[in-house]
Design a protein around this motif. Structure first.
Motif, mmCIF file in Angstrom:
data_model
loop_
_atom_site.group_PDB
_atom_site.id
_atom_site.type_symbol
_atom_site.label_atom_id
_atom_site.label_comp_id
_atom_site.label_asym_id
_atom_site.label_seq_id
_atom_site.Cartn_x
_atom_site.Cartn_y
_atom_site.Cartn_z
ATOM 1 N N ILE A 1 -3.514 56.593 -32.262
ATOM 2 C CA ILE A 1 -2.367 55.833 -32.757
ATOM 3 C C ILE A 1 -2.091 56.257 -34.189
ATOM 4 N N THR A 2 -0.870 56.688 -34.473
ATOM 5 C CA THR A 2 -0.526 57.154 -35.819
ATOM 6 C C THR A 2 0.660 56.363 -36.371
ATOM 7 N N ASP A 3 0.973 56.621 -37.632
ATOM 8 C CA ASP A 3 2.115 55.999 -38.324
ATOM 9 C C ASP A 3 1.984 54.482 -38.450
ATOM 10 N N ILE A 4 0.745 53.999 -38.602
ATOM 11 C CA ILE A 4 0.525 52.562 -38.833
ATOM 12 C C ILE A 4 0.931 52.248 -40.269
ATOM 13 N N PRO A 5 1.817 51.281 -40.487
ATOM 14 C CA PRO A 5 2.272 50.986 -41.851
ATOM 15 C C PRO A 5 1.123 50.505 -42.748
ATOM 16 N N GLU A 6 1.088 51.009 -43.939
ATOM 17 C CA GLU A 6 0.053 50.592 -44.900
ATOM 18 C C GLU A 6 0.151 49.089 -45.174
ATOM 19 N N ARG A 7 1.357 48.574 -45.135
ATOM 20 C CA ARG A 7 1.583 47.153 -45.407
ATOM 21 C C ARG A 7 0.817 46.260 -44.426
ATOM 22 N N ALA A 8 0.593 46.748 -43.213
ATOM 23 C CA ALA A 8 -0.096 45.939 -42.203
ATOM 24 C C ALA A 8 -1.512 45.585 -42.630
ATOM 25 N N TYR A 9 -2.106 46.400 -43.496
ATOM 26 C CA TYR A 9 -3.474 46.154 -43.950
ATOM 27 C C TYR A 9 -3.550 45.129 -45.084
ATOM 28 N N GLU A 10 -2.389 44.655 -45.524
ATOM 29 C CA GLU A 10 -2.373 43.656 -46.593
ATOM 30 C C GLU A 10 -2.728 42.265 -46.082
ATOM 31 N N TYR A 11 -2.620 42.063 -44.771
ATOM 32 C CA TYR A 11 -2.992 40.762 -44.213
ATOM 33 C C TYR A 11 -4.502 40.737 -44.012
ATOM 34 N N VAL A 12 -5.170 39.981 -44.882
ATOM 35 C CA VAL A 12 -6.627 39.941 -44.916
ATOM 36 C C VAL A 12 -7.121 38.549 -44.527
ATOM 37 N N VAL A 13 -8.102 38.512 -43.638
ATOM 38 C CA VAL A 13 -8.757 37.260 -43.237
ATOM 39 C C VAL A 13 -10.255 37.444 -43.403
ATOM 40 N N ASN A 14 -10.869 36.524 -44.109
ATOM 41 C CA ASN A 14 -12.324 36.574 -44.307
ATOM 42 C C ASN A 14 -12.779 37.922 -44.858
ATOM 43 N N GLY A 15 -12.050 38.404 -45.860
ATOM 44 C CA GLY A 15 -12.478 39.606 -46.575
ATOM 45 C C GLY A 15 -12.152 40.922 -45.923
#
Length: 462
Positions: free
Chosen positions: A385-399
């Motif tokens: 799977i490619t082209d995953i938006p970097e913004r998606a990693y901003e949602y953080v739960v429990n560190g």
């Protein structure tokens, strides 16, 4: 320490990265020792005077080990340090002192919610929690059989000294040893199998029965349809976070986790006989509106930043803010999104590369091609799977970003002590379940960030 000593000199060398991610971790820098926790040099001085002082020095942000050691070497002595004078507050905090106004807000625990509970702790997850229901039944039955063998043997020799402690046969604990001594008979009951929210966006099956779950907590009377705001507990190493769930929570779903449910967990409390667990009068809202108001507020970046220190030291307090109706609206949208994450449409902005005409959708262990290349996930040998938006990693739960929880949890794992293998491919009859879940969580993450950023400014009224 402030009262015991006359002069305190404390050099904070930072490096407390255990349990932190992203900027929070890199800001701490490396530890001066090869460990993941922070260190400090503290010199305590006693004399015959009546004076007391705390002198504090922070080594600085984003420094590696060599730079920190060089700085210490250059300073040579406490005489060469430009100290900051610290005055302890009423809580005896030196740094990261709590906001005085915060203490006046209603407590989430006790003043808003009448009841709350920690997540459940089994003390034997490998045996009583599993992705596969058949695997779970087999593990539990094997363990009960071994327990019953030891219980019958105990009738003959009356001593636990010689019980079989082979960890591939059974997982003993103080609670189970106590039941053994009391000759408690344990029988398998298929009705005790249910789903648990094990980790963020990760469901598993659990054998939820008092004899084999060391700390079953209060959730024995929980019924589906009673949503729970699960939050970071006090004393956590990680930054505050929250999740909305509608399953019984594991203690480690969120570090030191505490659950605040909408309805009481009364014995026999059917949903048709719901009893409010919320005092909505604090904010001039209905009990349901209060529930979503709180969930929205707990996602506010300004709230988390302003009260970061307070949230580490006690359970949240909830202020009344301007535009409370908007917090209710967004809180409900966040709740719906997080409760129904499996049904959220897959994110179609990514590129799926199939390396086979007949690809397998089973996983062994998902991974990124290399450290830091977050836009790509190798799902398995057949799918990338490619082209995953970097913004998606901003949602953080429990560190940890929600996406990383999927990568971390949905892999085939073997418990070293018991030898039990837990295979996430056994969870669902849908062979694409994990694949679709990953793509859905990308979408959930992006939508969550959009909703969080649409929250009104944090304008506190009282």
């Amino acid at each position: 320490m402030y009262e015991e000593f006359n002069h305190i000199y404390s050099i904070n060398l930072r490096g407390a990265i255990k349990g932190k991610v992203g900027v929070d971790a890199t800001k701490e820098g490396q530890s001066v020792f090869n460990i993941l926790i922070g260190t400090a040099i503290t010199i305590l001085v006693k004399d015959d005077s009546e004076s007391h002082s705390i002198n504090y020095f922070d080594i600085g942000d984003f420094l590696n080990r060599n730079k920190k050691l060089k700085k210490i070497s250059e300073l040579k002595s406490i005489k060469n340090i430009s100290w900051n004078t610290v005055y302890p507050d009423e809580n005896n905090d030196w740094i990261n002192q709590r906001d005085e106004k915060y203490a006046n807000y209603p407590k989430m625990a006790g003043e808003i919610f009448e009841d709350w509970a920690v997540g459940i702790s089994t003390n034997r997850d490998a045996w009583v929690i599993s992705f596969g229901k058949e695997n779970l039944v087999d593990n539990v039955q094997r363990m009960i059989k071994q327990y019953e063998t030891e219980r019958n043997n105990l009738k003959l020799n009356n001593s636990t000294t010689d019980i079989d402690r082979d960890s591939s046969k059974i997982k003993w604990s103080s609670g189970l040893i106590d039941k053994l001594n009391k000759q408690v008979e344990i029988n398998f009951n298929n009705n005790r199998i249910q789903l648990i929210q094990y980790r963020p966006f990760t469901k598993k099956f659990i054998y939820y029965e008092n004899n084999l779950v060391e700390r079953p907590g209060k959730y024995r009377n929980w019924q589906k349809g009673n949503p729970i705001i699960f939050i970071t507990g006090k004393g956590s190493r990680r930054e505050f976070s929250t999740a909305m769930i509608n399953l019984i929570p594991s203690l480690d779903l969120i570090e030191k986790g505490q659950g605040f449910y909408q309805w009481h967990l009364n014995e026999g409390n059917l949903l048709s006989e719901k009893s409010d667990n919320i005092n909505g009068k604090k904010f001039g809202l209905s009990t349901e509106e209060t529930f979503y108001y709180i969930y929205g507020l707990l996602h506010s970046k300004a709230y988390r930043e302003n009260y970061a220190s307070d949230l580490k030291k006690e359970l949240p307090r909830i202020p009344l803010v301007k535009d409370k109706e908007k917090y209710v609206e967004i809180g409900k949208k966040l709740a719906d999104l997080h409760l129904n994450y499996e049904d959220v449409p897959v994110y179609d902005g990514v590129n799926i590369v199939f390396k086979s005409d007949n690809p397998s959708f089973k996983v062994k262990k998902m991974k990124h091609p290399k450290r830091g290349q977050l836009d790509t996930i190798i799902f398995n040998e057949d799918i990338v799977i490619t082209d995953i938006p970097e913004r998606a990693y901003e949602y953080v739960v429990n560190g940890k970003p929600a996406i990383e929880w999927i990568i971390d949890q949905y892999q085939v794992k073997k418990d070293k002590k018991s030898g039990i293998v837990d295979d996430p491919n056994e969870f669902s009859d849908n062979p694409k379940y994990i694949f679709n879940l990953l793509l859905s969580i990308i979408n959930v993450s992006l939508q969550t960030m959009d909703l969080v950023e649409s929250l009104p400014p944090l304008e506190i009224i009282v």
